[in-house]
Design an enzyme around this catalytic site. Structure first.
Site, mmCIF file in Angstrom:
data_model
loop_
_atom_site.group_PDB
_atom_site.id
_atom_site.type_symbol
_atom_site.label_atom_id
_atom_site.label_comp_id
_atom_site.label_asym_id
_atom_site.label_seq_id
_atom_site.Cartn_x
_atom_site.Cartn_y
_atom_site.Cartn_z
ATOM 1 N N ASN A 1 -77.856 68.719 -39.617
ATOM 2 C CA ASN A 1 -78.716 68.728 -38.441
ATOM 3 C C ASN A 1 -77.970 68.206 -37.211
ATOM 4 O O ASN A 1 -77.631 68.979 -36.318
ATOM 5 C CB ASN A 1 -79.992 67.928 -38.708
ATOM 6 C CG ASN A 1 -81.041 68.127 -37.620
ATOM 7 O OD1 ASN A 1 -80.757 68.685 -36.574
ATOM 8 N ND2 ASN A 1 -82.249 67.669 -37.869
ATOM 9 N N ASP A 2 -77.660 66.908 -37.200
ATOM 10 C CA ASP A 2 -77.013 66.331 -36.018
ATOM 11 C C ASP A 2 -75.690 67.019 -35.684
ATOM 12 O O ASP A 2 -75.347 67.143 -34.508
ATOM 13 C CB ASP A 2 -76.747 64.835 -36.247
ATOM 14 C CG ASP A 2 -78.043 64.040 -36.314
ATOM 15 O OD1 ASP A 2 -79.054 64.526 -35.778
ATOM 16 O OD2 ASP A 2 -78.038 62.946 -36.907
ATOM 17 N N VAL A 3 -74.959 67.481 -36.701
ATOM 18 C CA VAL A 3 -73.618 68.027 -36.455
ATOM 19 C C VAL A 3 -73.669 69.414 -35.815
ATOM 20 O O VAL A 3 -72.625 69.970 -35.473
ATOM 21 C CB VAL A 3 -72.769 68.087 -37.745
ATOM 22 C CG1 VAL A 3 -72.548 66.687 -38.290
ATOM 23 C CG2 VAL A 3 -73.370 68.988 -38.791
ATOM 24 N N ALA B 1 -79.835 60.516 -36.560
ATOM 25 C CA ALA B 1 -79.945 59.958 -35.222
ATOM 26 C C ALA B 1 -81.375 60.045 -34.689
ATOM 27 O O ALA B 1 -81.688 59.462 -33.660
ATOM 28 C CB ALA B 1 -78.988 60.678 -34.275
#
Lengths: 93, 470
Positions: free
Chosen positions: B396-398, B438
């Site tokens: 997700n965050d990446v 995050a």
């Protein structure tokens, strides 16, 4: 060996370590950690000296426990590294 | 006990052992040479152990062999049984053992300095050796207690949430200053209380340093403790004047330091802020804020199968969620089917995709994904613009473009995959509700070319494979 020769070896080894580790492919960073774990157990040398010497029974037993702990790491670290590395295969063509 | 200087042969043997350890790491520059590298490491260790045993008068060989057999047996069985997803906690546990071994060796050297050849002519321990021993036992103790906490957090036996004590920076700096001050005082006063106080304070600081660090930062912590275990070995190498230990300590110390640096860079976090701790605490709060409703499209396994069959190139972006769902084997099957149908399939790995450096690569290798289909961030990121499909699974965050554009985002500045440039994006996710570590929303969900595949990752891949085989 005097302190300065030992320090020289240490400083040079830090530079060797720096360049060798940067050349490790990121795909193998987990095996790198496992194998550095295994080799840092070379501290077993100190443990063996402590457990081999006479003179202080306490020191001997501390040494023997350290030998056992370092052995967990040596056998475990190299075995788990070997297990991981055996999984990395190239594409079949 | 009379301590004569070791002969040149003995020193040569330890030097060879150290060189073999360098070759062990050198072998890891490519998977093709890595296995022979590992064998160099084993040979180096054998040389070091045998040299030590034959050059010292050994009064207790049966006990030593017993200790090696017990420890070695436990280690070997653990290494055989451990699941690859559990590798981070295994490594943390192993670090704690190196730390404890260093503490015990330093303690033994203090109790029986004659055996280690560190007595001066006045019958006291050499002042230089006292500094080395003090540093060795302190770094060893920090490595031990820090690794135990890291192990508990990684194994889920302790909450990953940061534990923030009031005044923790003052307490930590004060404790560190006390340790260094006492080691300094130890050179002029060889009282046992100083040595044991240093040890106790070091155990305490290792614990205090790691409890405020949140679960998301654990890859940095594990790398950092890797580094510490090396410096502990090096400090004991100075005490024993042993080249094998010094070379190894320097190698392991640099290795851990470089891995920490790589991990920090991949998260765009400074090393200081990781050490200061607390990351994840604020995010958990802001993640609860109300989100605006934006339109998004839901896709099915059949849609995904159809689009990927038509594609020329598919890039798969796996994240740790994929490993949690145990979807790596079925994902590889999906890729195999696509490859048979003439589609080019590549895997794109972010440095923080797993829970320790390189973890995702091991998980894919275990699922028999060939390593030459797996690419690192900087090697593949330019290819998304030409890719027909980006298939995001468990990440997700990446892939969050906010890291490039939104200066207020907690992940701003983190290098991310340019999946938004791919013609079609499939995003496998359990539900629309969950957010990454995050705790931020992801614009990729709402793009025109994105189809959300809301399901368990393993189930979704199974359905896609079924649809592909029709």
């Amino acid at each position: 060996m005097d302190f300065i020769s030992i320090l020289s070896i240490f400083v040079m080894a830090c530079f060797v370590g720096y360049y060798v580790v940067w050349s490790v492919t990121p795909a193998l960073h987990t095996p790198l950690m496992a194998v550095t774990n295994a080799i840092s157990s070379v501290i077993i040398v100190g443990a063996l000296i402590a457990s081999a010497a006479g003179g202080s029974p306490t020191a001997k037993w501390l040494g023997l426990i350290a030998v056992a702990l370092a052995s967990v790491n040596i056998f475990g670290g190299f075995a788990v590294t070997a297990r991981m590395l055996a999984m990395y295969k190239k594409k079949e063509r | 006990m009379d301590h004569t200087a070791p002969s040149a042969w003995v020193m040569l043997a330890y030097l060879i052992s150290g060189v073999f350890f360098i070759l062990a790491l050198r072998g890891l520059s490519s998977p093709a040479t890595s296995q022979s590298g590992n064998r160099y490491g084993m040979a180096g260790m054998l040389i070091a152990v045998v040299t030590t045993l034959v050059t010292h008068e050994v009064a207790s060989l049966p006990e030593i062999i017993g200790a090696i057999a017990i420890g070695g047996g436990i280690g070997w069985v653990t290494a055989r049984k451990i699941a690859m997803t559990d590798m981070p906690q295994l490594v943390a546990a192993f670090h704690s053992l190196v730390g404890m071994a260093a503490v015990l060796v330093a303690a033994a050297a203090f109790l029986n300095p004659g055996a280690f050849g560190i007595l001066g002519e006045d019958g006291l321990i050499n002042p230089v050796s006292r500094i080395e021993m003090g540093l060795g036992i302190a770094i060893g103790a920090i490595t031990f207690s820090g690794s135990v906490i890291a192990f508990l957090k990684l194994a889920g036996k302790m909450s990953g949430a940061p534990i923030l004590l009031p005044l923790r920076h003052v307490i930590n700096l004060g404790t560190l200053a006390a340790i260094l001050g006492l080691i300094g005082y130890f050179t002029v006063n060889q009282s046992p209380w100083i040595f044991w106080t240093v040890t106790a304070l070091a155990f305490l600081i290792g614990f205090l340093l790691i409890i405020p660090i949140g679960g998301a930062d654990m890859p940095v912590v594990v790398s950092m403790l890797n580094s510490y275990s090396g410096w502990a070995a090096a400090a004991m190498g100075f005490t024993l004047h042993n080249t094998a230990m010094i070379i190894t300590g320097a190698l392991v110390g640099s290795s851990g330091a470089i891995l920490s640096y790589i991990m920090c860079k991949a998260m765009n976090r400074s090393f200081i802020s990781v050490i200061a701790g607390g990351f994840g605490a604020e995010a958990a709060v802001s993640g609860g804020a109300a989100k605006e409703q934006r339109p998004w499209k839901r896709g099915s396994a059949e849609d995904a199968a159809y689009m990927m069959q038509q594609a020329e190139s598919v890039i798969i972006v796996p994240g740790y969620g994929m490993a949690v769902a145990q979807a790596q084997h079925i994902l590889r099957e999906m890729a195999d089917v696509l490859k048979k149908q003439g589609v080019s399939v590549k895997y794109a790995i972010h440095p923080v995709a797993g829970r320790m450096p390189g973890h995702m690569n091991v998980l894919l290798a275990e699922a028999s994904v060939p390593y030459d289909e797996v690419f690192e961030l900087e090697d593949i990121n330019s290819e998304f613009a030409q890719a027909d499909v980006a298939f995001i699974i468990g990440a997700n965050d990446v892939v969050n473009p906010a890291a490039k554009t939104d200066k207020t985002s907690p992940i701003y500045g983190m290098p991310v995959f340019d999946v938004d440039k791919a013609k079609t994006v499939f995003f496998v996710k359990r539900s629309m509700g969950g957010v990454g570590y995050a705790g931020v929303d992801n614009d990729v969900f709402y793009m025109d070319q994105t189809m959300m595949l809301l399901a368990d990752a393993k189930k979704m891949c199974e359905d896609i494979v079924k649809a592909l085989q029709h």
